[in-house]
Write an enzyme that holds these catalytic residues in place. Sequence first.
Site, mmCIF file in Angstrom:
data_model
loop_
_atom_site.group_PDB
_atom_site.id
_atom_site.type_symbol
_atom_site.label_atom_id
_atom_site.label_comp_id
_atom_site.label_asym_id
_atom_site.label_seq_id
_atom_site.Cartn_x
_atom_site.Cartn_y
_atom_site.Cartn_z
ATOM 1 N N ALA A 139 59.728 -7.097 14.453
ATOM 2 C CA ALA A 139 60.899 -6.216 14.485
ATOM 3 C C ALA A 139 61.936 -6.728 15.479
ATOM 4 C CB ALA A 139 60.464 -4.812 14.881
ATOM 5 N N ILE A 156 40.620 -15.556 33.007
ATOM 6 C CA ILE A 156 40.341 -16.168 31.699
ATOM 7 C C ILE A 156 39.515 -17.436 31.899
ATOM 8 C CG2 ILE A 156 41.350 -17.299 29.666
ATOM 9 C CD1 ILE A 156 43.666 -15.364 29.802
ATOM 10 N N ASP A 209 51.801 -5.266 29.287
ATOM 11 C CA ASP A 209 52.116 -6.547 29.945
ATOM 12 C C ASP A 209 53.613 -6.832 30.034
ATOM 13 O OD1 ASP A 209 49.408 -6.844 30.027
ATOM 14 O OD2 ASP A 209 49.342 -8.785 29.000
ATOM 15 N N HIS A 221 19.044 8.185 40.856
ATOM 16 C CA HIS A 221 18.139 7.192 41.440
ATOM 17 C C HIS A 221 17.058 6.839 40.427
ATOM 18 C CE1 HIS A 221 15.754 5.069 44.397
ATOM 19 N NE2 HIS A 221 14.689 5.720 43.923
#
Length: 453
Positions: A111, A184, A306, A439
């Site tokens: 777009a 990465i 991002d 625990h």
Amino acid sequence: MFDLIVIGGGPAGYVAAERAGHAGLKVLLFEKRSLGGVCLNEGCIPSKALLNSAKIYEKAIHGSQYGVEIEGAKIDHQKVMKRKSKVVDMLVGGVAAKMKKHKVKVIKEAATIIERNSEGFVIEAASEQYIGKQLLIATGSVPVVPGILGLKDSVEAGYTLTNREILELTEVPNKLTVIGGGVIGLEMASYYVAAGSDVTVIEMLDHIAGQTDEEIGSILKKSLEKKGIKFLLQSKVVEVKDGAVTYEKDGQQTTVDGDKILLSIGRRAFTEELGLEKIGVETIRGTVPTDAFSRTNISGVFAAGDVNGKSMLAHTAYREAEVCVNTILNKKDYMRYSAIPSVIYTYPEVASVGETEVTAKEKGYDIKTVQLPMIYSGRYIAETEKGDGIVKVVVDAKYDRIIGVHMIGSYVSEMIYGAGLMIETELKVDDIKELVFPHPTVSEVIREALFEL
Ligand code: NAI
């Protein structure tokens, strides 16, 4: 006419579309590749499928330490890849189903922004135009490809790979050179060394794992070295020729030969050819700045994930997307970045949230820190031979509140959210001491550490 147009179908885009659709808004989402974006298709999810196979292999080869004799354990890379694709397909299908459920119209095209008119924002895709009252930019990021001599040619010739291609390799390379010892690089080095590659990681800094607590980073490095990964630190890559990498260290140049190279030196926001300038959206070196409500400088235009360059993690993207939708719906919500966990899914795993000792001091906190080895946990001892995991807790001495938790060891990726919760809700150390932890679990070391303060 749509209430909200979302450009980008990754974690920011699909979560915004889902939440907005659920709230009854008419939503249109554009995705040029595959729903789920980098995270589902070529990042978080496929890498976790690979790393799980590496972990099973590791457990098998060390089985005899636990009284389990397994002979001939090896990774069948083709099978691992096949399974990875199945996992990705399932999740991408899941996102598509959610879009359908929440009546989000999905268009699988790139777009571009045309203009803002009296009705709203005009978006074009495949020669058709659409109008949205509000617009969310969620176009994500792409790998950084620096101007290193020969690098571009090596990428084009298929020797140098990014996160996308490394997750598609049909054969395990004999020699793999990884440029960049960040998340990465370390995750992929972990899989390929288990799959049989001779792996060398070249890192510019004097440590791996970026901002991770220094001690935890060095424990991780030792663990990965034991598996066979070689690290070259303070080494700057100066040239790439086919599969060979030349680096400079202390003024001397050395070449590492190899079959494949993984380039993992960071990612940058992706906003090219989007047309942001046509509606006046500000960008700074390609990123779209946002405020705490995920708003850009233009009213009605939001950005999340991002593309805003803030945190570059899928879970941050989810929250930024939700904040965007809540802002549109006039619901009180704002983005906070102080308790966002980060995880490196190596084996052992690394997980952190909040301030490290270094960042806390930089910000002027008066801190107390405490560190415990994971062998304080009965379950850790029962399950881990010669484990060197640790937990480190950073406390704001003035208010007696936890402001950072850093761990290396087992299950840490699954327990770090609890530490995030403590930071986010500003629990006092004494409040946490009153909580009952199950625990035996490894999580008990966090609570136990507080008694050592
Ligand atoms: P990164 O920023 O984590 O690490 C890049 C590393 O490359 C740094 O240590 C840097 O010093 C080094 N470097 C930079 N230029 C270099 C050069 N010329 N020669 C040698 N070393 C050099 O970036 P990475 O690993 O590419 O990851 C990108 C993004 O993906 C990150 O923002 C991360 O948040 C995200 N991600 C998150 C994961 C997770 O949460 N588990 C997994 C994978 C990626």
